[in-house]
Every structure is written in structure tokens, then in C-alpha cells.
Design an enzyme around this catalytic site. Sequence first.
Site, PDB file in Angstrom:
ATOM      1  N   LYS A  65       0.810  -1.222   0.000  1.00 15.45           N
ATOM      2  CA  LYS A  65       0.000   0.000   0.000  1.00 15.45           C
ATOM      3  C   LYS A  65       0.850   1.281   0.000  1.00 15.45           C
ATOM      4  O   LYS A  65       0.395   2.321  -0.468  1.00 15.45           O
ATOM      5  CB  LYS A  65      -0.947   0.009   1.202  1.00 15.45           C
ATOM      6  CG  LYS A  65      -2.113  -0.965   1.076  1.00 15.45           C
ATOM      7  CD  LYS A  65      -3.075  -0.793   2.248  1.00 15.45           C
ATOM      8  CE  LYS A  65      -4.193  -1.804   2.198  1.00 15.45           C
ATOM      9  NZ  LYS A  65      -5.193  -1.583   3.262  1.00 15.45           N
ATOM     10  N   ASP A 100     -10.224   2.730   1.988  1.00 14.68           N
ATOM     11  CA  ASP A 100     -10.481   2.244   3.354  1.00 14.68           C
ATOM     12  C   ASP A 100     -11.174   3.329   4.174  1.00 14.68           C
ATOM     13  O   ASP A 100     -12.071   3.044   4.982  1.00 14.68           O
ATOM     14  CB  ASP A 100      -9.181   1.847   4.056  1.00 14.68           C
ATOM     15  CG  ASP A 100      -8.647   0.505   3.571  1.00 14.68           C
ATOM     16  OD1 ASP A 100      -9.456  -0.318   3.091  1.00 14.68           O
ATOM     17  OD2 ASP A 100      -7.428   0.286   3.663  1.00 14.68           O
TER      18      ASP A 100
END
Length: 265
Positions: A65, A100
Site C-alpha cells: 500500500k 479504506d
Amino acid sequence: MDVYGLIGNPVGHSLSPPMHEAGYDALGIDAKYVTFEPPANEGAAAVAAADRLGVAGLNVTIPFKQDVLEAVETDDLAARIGAVNTIDLTGETPQGYNTDAVGAVRALDHHDVALDGTAVVVGAGGAGRAVAFGLADEGMAVEIANRTASKADDLAAEVPGAGGHGLDALGDLLSGADVLVNCTSVGMDEDATPVPAEALHADLAVLDAVYSPIETRLLRDAAAAGATTVDGAWMLLYQGVEAFERWTGESAPVDAMNEVLRAAL
Ligand code: NAP
């Protein structure tokens, strides 16, 4: 046919392929969602390769990420979070997003949780960063509590108006809080909770980012205290829904994706 995918290592356990393909099927979109497992440190190279191969979009999970930041242009939220989990490869330059944060916000919204007042975020890792920025952007006052208090302080210094604390402050913090989000891994595949049950109360909405098991000890304790509970599968669903909508430009068939996700969990 459009190809979407996930890069991570490992990715064998991923629930994203059935969830996204349920969405394509429900809308009659001719697309496939596949998983890729590049070697560690090859995240940016994998994005460039997928781009050249004509992949339309990528999700990104652990450990890539942060690595992929060098391969994409980020929006403001992903830049502040410092992590990308969704990439659009259809333009000149790969565009990186962090869904997210929006996943947590939309999961709470789905349960009619008002996003005002004070939110306590437990955890200051990747999920904690995303959720703290996401809830602050919604206008909530955010308090961050973490086992390693210095990491909570460091994150709080970046999130407007936020405070940083150790876990021992949870009792005081929660007495006046409206929303609690567990962003630690405590409770994952174990009957444990990072939050003392006696600190929970009926005026709280509790989201647990942990989704294995779906009903964690924290959520059981929260339900017993009369709190509104939101399980981690909702956050997982909505981070996927957000990616789906960015990629396809269509409103995601949330019910169809949710049904398949929960059956796969
Ligand atoms: P991470 O970056 O490794 O952060 C882990 C966090 O958990 C840190 O704050 C760490 O505290 C804390 N922690 C670990 N063990 C602990 C313990 N025994 N007691 C107290 N705190 C402890 O992980 P992450 O990526 O943020 O993920 C955290 C959880 O969120 C995972 O279960 C993940 O599956 C879940 N998640 C769910 C979604 C979703 O869509 N539902 C999305 C992202 C993540 P220290 O800083 O003190 O080590």
C-alpha cells in the site's frame, strides 16, 4: 472484457474476486477480477506492468500500500493517509486512491450513524490512519488511542484537531464519545478485545475493522451494552464498492456484493 485485479502478498485468502465479480454479474458488465502476487518490494513495478498489459484497475493490499505511491498520482486523501489501496489505470497516469477511509464512513452511514460529535479510533497503523483522516474529514472530533502511545501522538499531530493517547485513556475517552472504531488487529481469529467492556455504553456506535470473525468480542460487548454495532465486513464491502464505482462509473449493486462477500467469509 475489462480486467481488474488485486496485488498483495499473500492474496490467496482474498474475498475481493467473488465480491467484485458479483457486482459485474449483477450489472451485466463484461469484466474479470484476478489476483496477482508480486514479490515484496515489486509493488510499483507490478503497477507499471499491469498498466502496460491493459489492466483497467487494481486494488492494493499488504505489503504494497505504501510501495505503490511512487507509481501513481494520488488524490489529496490518499496523500495524507500515505497509502493507496485502489488504482485507476485507464488514464495517462495511474491514479491512486484510499478507499479504506471512505469504506469506514460509508459503513457507518449505511447504519444511520450520525458522523458528528467525537470519534475514538483505537489503533494507529494503516487502518487507523485511514479511518482517523476519513472521520476528521466528515467533521468529527477524533481521538486516537494506541498501544504504542507515541504512534497515536504522531498520527494525531497530522489529523486536524485530533488527540493522541495510550489505551489506558479509553475509559475516559469513551464516556463522552459517539463513535468507536477498532483499527487494531486485536480480536482477529481470537476472542480478545482492545476495549474494556465497562467503557462501552448505549450512546455509542461501534465499528470493528476486524472481520474475521464477523462477530468479534468487541461487538458482542458493544451489543450487550446497548450500543449500535457495525461489523468489519461492512467496511470491507464499502471499500470495494467505492473502488467498483470509481472504476466502472456505475452505482455498485451493494446488496449483491454484500451477499456474496458474507457467504465467502
Ligand atoms: P497494522 O498497520 O499492522 O496496525 C496494527 C495496529 O494494531 C497497531 O495500532 C498496533 O498497535 C495494534 N495492535 C496489534 N496488536 C495489538 C495488541 N496485542 N494490543 C493492542 N494493540 C495491538 O494493521 P492494519 O493494516 O492497520 O490492520 C488492522 C486491522 O484492521 C486488521 O485486523 C485488518 O484486517 C483490519 N482491516 C480491516 C479493513 C476492512 O475493510 N474491514 C481494512 C483495513 C484493515 P502498535 O502500534 O502498538 O503496534
